[in-house]
Design an enzyme around this catalytic site. Structure first.
Site, PDB file in Angstrom:
ATOM      1  N   GLU A   1      53.554 -61.025 -16.931  1.00  0.00           N
ATOM      2  CA  GLU A   1      53.342 -59.826 -17.736  1.00  0.00           C
ATOM      3  C   GLU A   1      53.404 -58.540 -16.907  1.00  0.00           C
ATOM      4  OE1 GLU A   1      49.582 -58.331 -20.398  1.00  0.00           O
ATOM      5  OE2 GLU A   1      50.022 -60.461 -20.337  1.00  0.00           O
ATOM      6  N   ASP A   2      52.862 -58.593 -15.705  1.00  0.00           N
ATOM      7  CA  ASP A   2      52.629 -57.355 -14.955  1.00  0.00           C
ATOM      8  C   ASP A   2      53.390 -57.220 -13.637  1.00  0.00           C
ATOM      9  OD1 ASP A   2      50.841 -56.593 -16.916  1.00  0.00           O
ATOM     10  OD2 ASP A   2      49.092 -57.331 -15.839  1.00  0.00           O
TER      11      ASP A   2
END
Length: 196
Positions: free
Chosen positions: A77-78
């Site tokens: 996600e990051d």
């Protein structure tokens, strides 16, 4: 900057501690420039290590796949980590849990939040453990070091949303659910300036 070392193939069954150390190293490198949003701006790896510890305690150290997935739960996600990279380095079981706990950034923030609520009841047990631990860590952080620009109403709204997500995770691990309940009640009291 040194790069994380790739584990040897199929080490999970034989050397879970080695896989854990490699996952910690991988996560620390991938999140190296990230900080928590709170006033303390803690290194992001502090969050990952807390989530992994909560999962390890909840499973009494008997599920290294879940603990490693907890360390890696925000990498897709990051960071620039890919599904294929995580699968190659840590195996199919780990990457499945990481994928289950990853928000789809193509959705709006409101859609992602609602999706977490909707998807919680049907997640795998390992993904539920990671989600529970993630919410505990986030509530603790929100109470101790909230974002400076968040008004009280927004902080309380975050607590209520986390509670709604966890409602769909209930029945997974009584110990971790009790830890969440304590973080929820104590955190709300702290935000409101009440004695705990």
């Amino acid at each position: 900057m040194s790069q994380p070392h790739a584990p040897l193939p199929n080490t999970s069954l034989h050397a879970p501690l080695l896989d854990f150390a490699r996952a910690l190293d991988f996560a620390a490198h991938k999140h190296i420039d990230q900080r928590r949003k709170g006033v303390r701006a803690e290194p992001y790896v502090n969050h990952l290590s807390e989530v992994a510890l909560l999962v390890a305690e909840a499973t009494e150290g008997k599920d290294p796949v879940a603990v490693i997935a907890a360390l890696l739960h925000d990498t897709l996600e990051d960071t620039d980590a890919s599904f294929e990279e995580i699968e190659e380095l840590f195996g199919e079981e780990v990457v499945r849990v990481v994928a289950e706990t990853t928000d789809d950034k193509r959705m709006s923030k409101a859609e992602r939040k609602q999706h977490q609520i909707d998807a919680a009841p049907t997640a795998s047990k390992r993904a539920k453990l990671v989600k529970l631990a993630d919410k505990v860590s986030n509530l603790r952080s929100m109470a101790a070091s909230p974002p400076a620009d968040w008004p009280l109403s927004r902080k309380i709204e975050y607590f209520e949303w986390a509670y709604a997500v966890v409602a769909g995770l209930r029945g997974t691990n009584a110990r971790l659910e009790a830890v969440f309940d304590r973080a929820y009640h104590d955190g709300l009291a702290e935000l409101r300036g009440e004695s705990v």
